[in-house]
Design an enzyme around this catalytic site. Structure first.
Site, PDB file in Angstrom:
ATOM      1  N   HIS A  54     -24.938  -2.703  -9.038  1.00 31.82           N
ATOM      2  CA  HIS A  54     -26.264  -3.283  -8.808  1.00 31.82           C
ATOM      3  C   HIS A  54     -27.303  -2.496  -9.587  1.00 31.82           C
ATOM      4  O   HIS A  54     -26.980  -1.479 -10.196  1.00 31.82           O
ATOM      5  CB  HIS A  54     -26.599  -3.372  -7.314  1.00 31.82           C
ATOM      6  CG  HIS A  54     -26.733  -2.053  -6.599  1.00 31.82           C
ATOM      7  ND1 HIS A  54     -25.677  -1.179  -6.439  1.00 31.82           N
ATOM      8  CD2 HIS A  54     -27.786  -1.465  -5.981  1.00 31.82           C
ATOM      9  CE1 HIS A  54     -26.094  -0.119  -5.756  1.00 31.82           C
ATOM     10  NE2 HIS A  54     -27.370  -0.261  -5.472  1.00 31.82           N
ATOM     11  N   HIS A  56     -30.028  -0.689  -8.898  1.00 30.44           N
ATOM     12  CA  HIS A  56     -30.754   0.522  -8.490  1.00 30.44           C
ATOM     13  C   HIS A  56     -30.507   1.679  -9.460  1.00 30.44           C
ATOM     14  O   HIS A  56     -29.409   1.872  -9.961  1.00 30.44           O
ATOM     15  CB  HIS A  56     -30.371   0.942  -7.058  1.00 30.44           C
ATOM     16  CG  HIS A  56     -30.991   0.071  -6.012  1.00 30.44           C
ATOM     17  ND1 HIS A  56     -30.495  -0.047  -4.737  1.00 30.44           N
ATOM     18  CD2 HIS A  56     -32.085  -0.740  -6.064  1.00 30.44           C
ATOM     19  CE1 HIS A  56     -31.257  -0.891  -4.044  1.00 30.44           C
ATOM     20  NE2 HIS A  56     -32.224  -1.326  -4.834  1.00 30.44           N
ATOM     21  N   ASP A  58     -30.190   4.796  -9.172  1.00 26.23           N
ATOM     22  CA  ASP A  58     -29.160   5.820  -8.905  1.00 26.23           C
ATOM     23  C   ASP A  58     -27.749   5.300  -9.222  1.00 26.23           C
ATOM     24  O   ASP A  58     -26.766   6.021  -9.050  1.00 26.23           O
ATOM     25  CB  ASP A  58     -29.246   6.364  -7.470  1.00 26.23           C
ATOM     26  CG  ASP A  58     -29.018   5.302  -6.407  1.00 26.23           C
ATOM     27  OD1 ASP A  58     -29.629   4.226  -6.512  1.00 26.23           O
ATOM     28  OD2 ASP A  58     -28.226   5.546  -5.472  1.00 26.23           O
ATOM     29  N   HIS A  59     -27.671   4.052  -9.700  1.00 25.67           N
ATOM     30  CA  HIS A  59     -26.374   3.501 -10.123  1.00 25.67           C
ATOM     31  C   HIS A  59     -26.362   3.125 -11.600  1.00 25.67           C
ATOM     32  O   HIS A  59     -25.324   2.807 -12.157  1.00 25.67           O
ATOM     33  CB  HIS A  59     -26.012   2.274  -9.269  1.00 25.67           C
ATOM     34  CG  HIS A  59     -25.847   2.635  -7.820  1.00 25.67           C
ATOM     35  ND1 HIS A  59     -24.633   2.717  -7.194  1.00 25.67           N
ATOM     36  CD2 HIS A  59     -26.766   3.001  -6.886  1.00 25.67           C
ATOM     37  CE1 HIS A  59     -24.793   3.100  -5.932  1.00 25.67           C
ATOM     38  NE2 HIS A  59     -26.087   3.273  -5.728  1.00 25.67           N
ATOM     39  N   HIS A 112     -27.663  -6.048  -0.030  1.00 26.86           N
ATOM     40  CA  HIS A 112     -28.390  -4.810  -0.361  1.00 26.86           C
ATOM     41  C   HIS A 112     -29.397  -5.131  -1.467  1.00 26.86           C
ATOM     42  O   HIS A 112     -30.562  -4.771  -1.387  1.00 26.86           O
ATOM     43  CB  HIS A 112     -27.379  -3.765  -0.797  1.00 26.86           C
ATOM     44  CG  HIS A 112     -27.950  -2.465  -1.253  1.00 26.86           C
ATOM     45  ND1 HIS A 112     -28.622  -1.612  -0.406  1.00 26.86           N
ATOM     46  CD2 HIS A 112     -27.957  -1.865  -2.469  1.00 26.86           C
ATOM     47  CE1 HIS A 112     -29.011  -0.537  -1.099  1.00 26.86           C
ATOM     48  NE2 HIS A 112     -28.631  -0.671  -2.349  1.00 26.86           N
ATOM     49  N   ASP A 129     -23.262  -0.085  -2.999  1.00 29.28           N
ATOM     50  CA  ASP A 129     -24.025   0.172  -1.772  1.00 29.28           C
ATOM     51  C   ASP A 129     -23.941  -0.996  -0.795  1.00 29.28           C
ATOM     52  O   ASP A 129     -24.856  -1.208   0.006  1.00 29.28           O
ATOM     53  CB  ASP A 129     -25.498   0.431  -2.106  1.00 29.28           C
ATOM     54  CG  ASP A 129     -25.715   1.764  -2.801  1.00 29.28           C
ATOM     55  OD1 ASP A 129     -24.737   2.526  -2.965  1.00 29.28           O
ATOM     56  OD2 ASP A 129     -26.869   2.049  -3.190  1.00 29.28           O
ATOM     57  N   HIS A 167     -21.795   6.294  -2.422  1.00 32.19           N
ATOM     58  CA  HIS A 167     -22.407   7.528  -1.903  1.00 32.19           C
ATOM     59  C   HIS A 167     -21.490   8.264  -0.934  1.00 32.19           C
ATOM     60  O   HIS A 167     -20.643   7.643  -0.281  1.00 32.19           O
ATOM     61  CB  HIS A 167     -23.702   7.204  -1.135  1.00 32.19           C
ATOM     62  CG  HIS A 167     -24.824   6.710  -1.991  1.00 32.19           C
ATOM     63  ND1 HIS A 167     -25.791   7.532  -2.516  1.00 32.19           N
ATOM     64  CD2 HIS A 167     -25.123   5.458  -2.418  1.00 32.19           C
ATOM     65  CE1 HIS A 167     -26.650   6.811  -3.226  1.00 32.19           C
ATOM     66  NE2 HIS A 167     -26.266   5.536  -3.183  1.00 32.19           N
TER      67      HIS A 167
END
Ligand SMILES: [Zn+2]
Ligand SMILES: [Zn+2]
Length: 255
Positions: A54, A56, A58-59, A112, A129, A167
């Site tokens: 996805h 975001h 942090d990905h 999400h 996530d 995570h």
């Protein structure tokens, strides 16, 4: 196939998927580029693709840095072409992904975010996530109905499916799970085992889908104990699967 877990940022995991025959390799969810490039060199493999679950940051934060180091295909949901840097292969439910001689399939699992996907290679599920070990992602862009549908779809995979999430959240997720289903013996023993692993800094990912079905409160809308916890938080709560899921998600948001 070989899977290499790479800890990134504070608590993210990226994963190298290595075709052992051709050495062609994909990275799932590169939060950052440097540690991934170092690991690629150590493993003596050839990076050919990025698989983003996805959009975001942090990905996907490592996409630009990896693209600067070489030409790569970048996979992500087709609706995220404006949100995932360098996207070349917009995918959707049922599409196939090939890395070297490894073949994977795509699951569309919104909730999400609206463009979340998972990748399944053999019995290894990379679900970002959406499904966490002992938890699930927050509903940033989707509805409880969508997330419930996505989780239910993943629950249809075989019990021995390995859950590689985005995570290291297992311990705190289990602390919440214990607050809504403390009498579940499988949950109690998982919590003890995970606390032991974390105390020595070990990873608790992957889990198996079987373990998630037995202990993850976001998959246990049929549990009488969880339904009772939902009722005690709100006596007017409805107990159909989507309502139980939505209530548990809300309880976790303020836990
Ligand atoms: Zn996310
Ligand atoms: Zn994340």
């Amino acid at each position: 196939m070989k899977i290499v877990q790479i800890p990134l940022l504070r608590d993210n995991y990226g994963y190298l998927l290595v075709c052992e025959k051709t050495k062609q390799t994909a990275i799932v969810d590169p939060s950052e580029a440097e540690p991934v490039l170092r690991r690629i060199e150590q493993e003596k493999v050839t990076l050919t693709a990025i698989l983003n679950t996805h959009h975001h940051r942090d990905h996907t934060g490592g996409n630009e840095g990896l693209l600067a180091a070489g030409k790569l295909e970048v996979y992500g949901h087709k609706s995220d072409s404006g949100r995932i840097a360098g996207l070349t292969r917009g995918v959707d439910e049922g599409n196939e992904v090939q890395i070297g001689e490894m073949k994977g399939s795509v699951f569309f699992i919104p909730g999400h975010t609206t463009g979340h996907v998972a990748y399944l290679f053999e019995n290894n599920l990379f679900c970002g996530d959406t499904l966490f070990t002992a938890g699930c992602g927050r509903l940033f862009e989707g509805t409880p109905e969508q997330m419930h549908g996505s989780l239910k779809k993943l629950m249809g995979l075989p019990d021995n499916t390995k859950v590689y999430c985005g995570h290291e959240y297992t311990e705190s997720n289990l602390r919440f799970a214990m607050s809504v289903e403390p009498k579940n013996p499988k949950l109690v023993s998982r919590f003890e085992r995970v606390q032991g692993l974390r105390a020595r800094g070990a990873s608790t990912v992957p889990s198996t889908l079987e373990e998630e079905k037995q202990t993850n409160p976001f998959l246990r809308w049929d549990s009488k104990e969880i339904q009772a916890s939902v009722k005690s938080a709100n006596p007017n709560a409805r107990l159909d699967p989507v309502s139980v899921f939505a209530a548990v998600r809300k309880m976790k948001d303020s836990f």
